[in-house]
Design an enzyme around this catalytic site. Structure first.
Site, PDB file in Angstrom:
ATOM      1  N   ASP A  32      24.738   0.072 -61.046  1.00  0.00           N
ATOM      2  CA  ASP A  32      26.067  -0.207 -60.513  1.00  0.00           C
ATOM      3  C   ASP A  32      26.542   1.006 -59.709  1.00  0.00           C
ATOM      4  O   ASP A  32      25.835   1.477 -58.820  1.00  0.00           O
ATOM      5  CB  ASP A  32      26.994  -0.578 -61.677  1.00  0.00           C
ATOM      6  CG  ASP A  32      28.357  -1.083 -61.274  1.00  0.00           C
ATOM      7  OD1 ASP A  32      28.479  -2.261 -60.917  1.00  0.00           O
ATOM      8  OD2 ASP A  32      29.313  -0.275 -61.327  1.00  0.00           O
TER       9      ASP A  32
ATOM     10  N   HIS B 105      25.060  -8.645 -66.089  1.00  0.00           N
ATOM     11  CA  HIS B 105      25.171  -7.438 -65.271  1.00  0.00           C
ATOM     12  C   HIS B 105      24.851  -6.157 -66.030  1.00  0.00           C
ATOM     13  O   HIS B 105      24.218  -5.256 -65.485  1.00  0.00           O
ATOM     14  CB  HIS B 105      26.585  -7.353 -64.689  1.00  0.00           C
ATOM     15  CG  HIS B 105      26.820  -6.142 -63.847  1.00  0.00           C
ATOM     16  ND1 HIS B 105      26.141  -5.905 -62.671  1.00  0.00           N
ATOM     17  CD2 HIS B 105      27.673  -5.087 -64.011  1.00  0.00           C
ATOM     18  CE1 HIS B 105      26.562  -4.769 -62.128  1.00  0.00           C
ATOM     19  NE2 HIS B 105      27.482  -4.254 -62.930  1.00  0.00           N
TER      20      HIS B 105
END
Length: 309
Positions: A115, A278
């Site tokens: 990320d 995620h």
């Protein structure tokens, strides 16, 4: 370098220290081991605690492991925001990570970024290829590539990029009830109780929220400019690169095959998706650790000459 008390459950056998860099103080968990250390860089709004399961698996396999909080996140502290957002640029954050490695006695590292941490890893690998032996980038494309492909679908799915970039408004909205803002994507069962508690402490701190927002503001301004300069200069990642992504997230739906994009940025790229959401380090730690260790154990092959994007 100030040493901190040992964690209770997470990161058993790790040492916690605070390392002063040029203009920040970085909280670091680390454990000595064999060979080149693996530095794990977290995303938003997580802290280094997000890696607790993966770090344990790597350390148990004998790897040296470094898990820092990025500047302004978690227990790390950086300078006040600057008007051009450069104080929270990925180049500034990468500089912190370089100094952390050196202060711990390492001249070479293997980088893993997820990320927002992947953008820091990308910048460190581009700016200091002599230090980074291998790099793993998870759930990301370069910021400029996201923006170049931005359409209504992207803006709807990733609206937070543009909301966080607004001056002052996001701080007021989030700090009105930070627990409620961050709770929907912070499940204590899947994260682990200690990891969740650490995250909640961090996001209730106004300076942490401000720094995390500055990270996004830098992304759309100074970081994007740095990437445009990389393209203009023809800079490529010269070390082996592994790209990983979450099959239940939206990266492929929005942008297609991530490897097709990363082939424009690196000479030696491989990668695949992992069947999870995620937060791969929390949801699929065994699969992620196996992918990392396999990549780090692989023999380097001569990289092809690449001169165009």
């Amino acid at each position: 370098m100030a040493q901190r008390g040992a964690p209770q459950v997470m990161f058993d056998g790790f040492t916690c220290v605070e390392i002063d860099t040029t203009d920040a103080r970085i909280f670091v968990r680390h454990r000595r081991g064999a060979g080149t250390p693996v530095m794990l860089l977290h995303g938003h709004p997580r802290t280094s605690a997000t890696w607790h399961r993966v770090a344990a698996l790597l350390a148990d396999a004998g790897h040296a492991v470094i898990c820092p909080d990025l500047r302004g996140y978690g227990r790390s502290r950086g300078p006040a925001p600057s008007q051009d957002h450069s104080a929270h640029s990925k180049r500034a954050m990468a500089g912190d990570m370089l100094q952390v490695a050196h202060r711990l006695g390492y001249q070479k590292i293997r980088l893993v970024g997820h990320d927002r941490g992947s953008y820091v890893a990308l910048r460190l690998a581009l700016d200091h290829p002599d230090v980074v032996e291998r790099v793993v980038l998870i759930d990301s494309l370069p910021i400029s590539e996201h923006l170049r492909r931005a359409d209504a679908e992207f803006a709807t799915a990733w609206w937070h990029w543009f909301f966080f970039a607004q001056p002052e408004i996001p701080e007021r909205v989030i700090m009105a009830d930070p627990s409620a803002w961050y709770a929907p994507k912070a499940d204590p069962v899947s994260m682990g109780e200690e990891n969740h508690a650490e995250l909640m402490r961090a996001v209730r701190t106004p300076s942490v929220v401000r720094a995390m927002l500055e990270d996004y503001r830098a992304g759309l301004t100074v970081d994007r400019a740095h990437e445009h300069d990389d393209v203009a200069r023809g800079r490529l990642l010269t070390m082996p690169v592994l790209i990983l992504w979450s099959l239940r997230d939206d990266l492929v739906r929005l942008h297609g095959d991530p490897l097709a994009v990363w082939n424009r940025w690196a000479a030696d790229v491989s990668g695949f998706g992992i069947d999870c959401g995620h937060h791969i380090a929390e949801e699929a730690p065994q699969e992620l650790a196996a992918a990392l260790m396999g990549f780090f154990a692989a023999q380097s092959r001569p990289a092809p000459t690449r001169t165009e994007r």
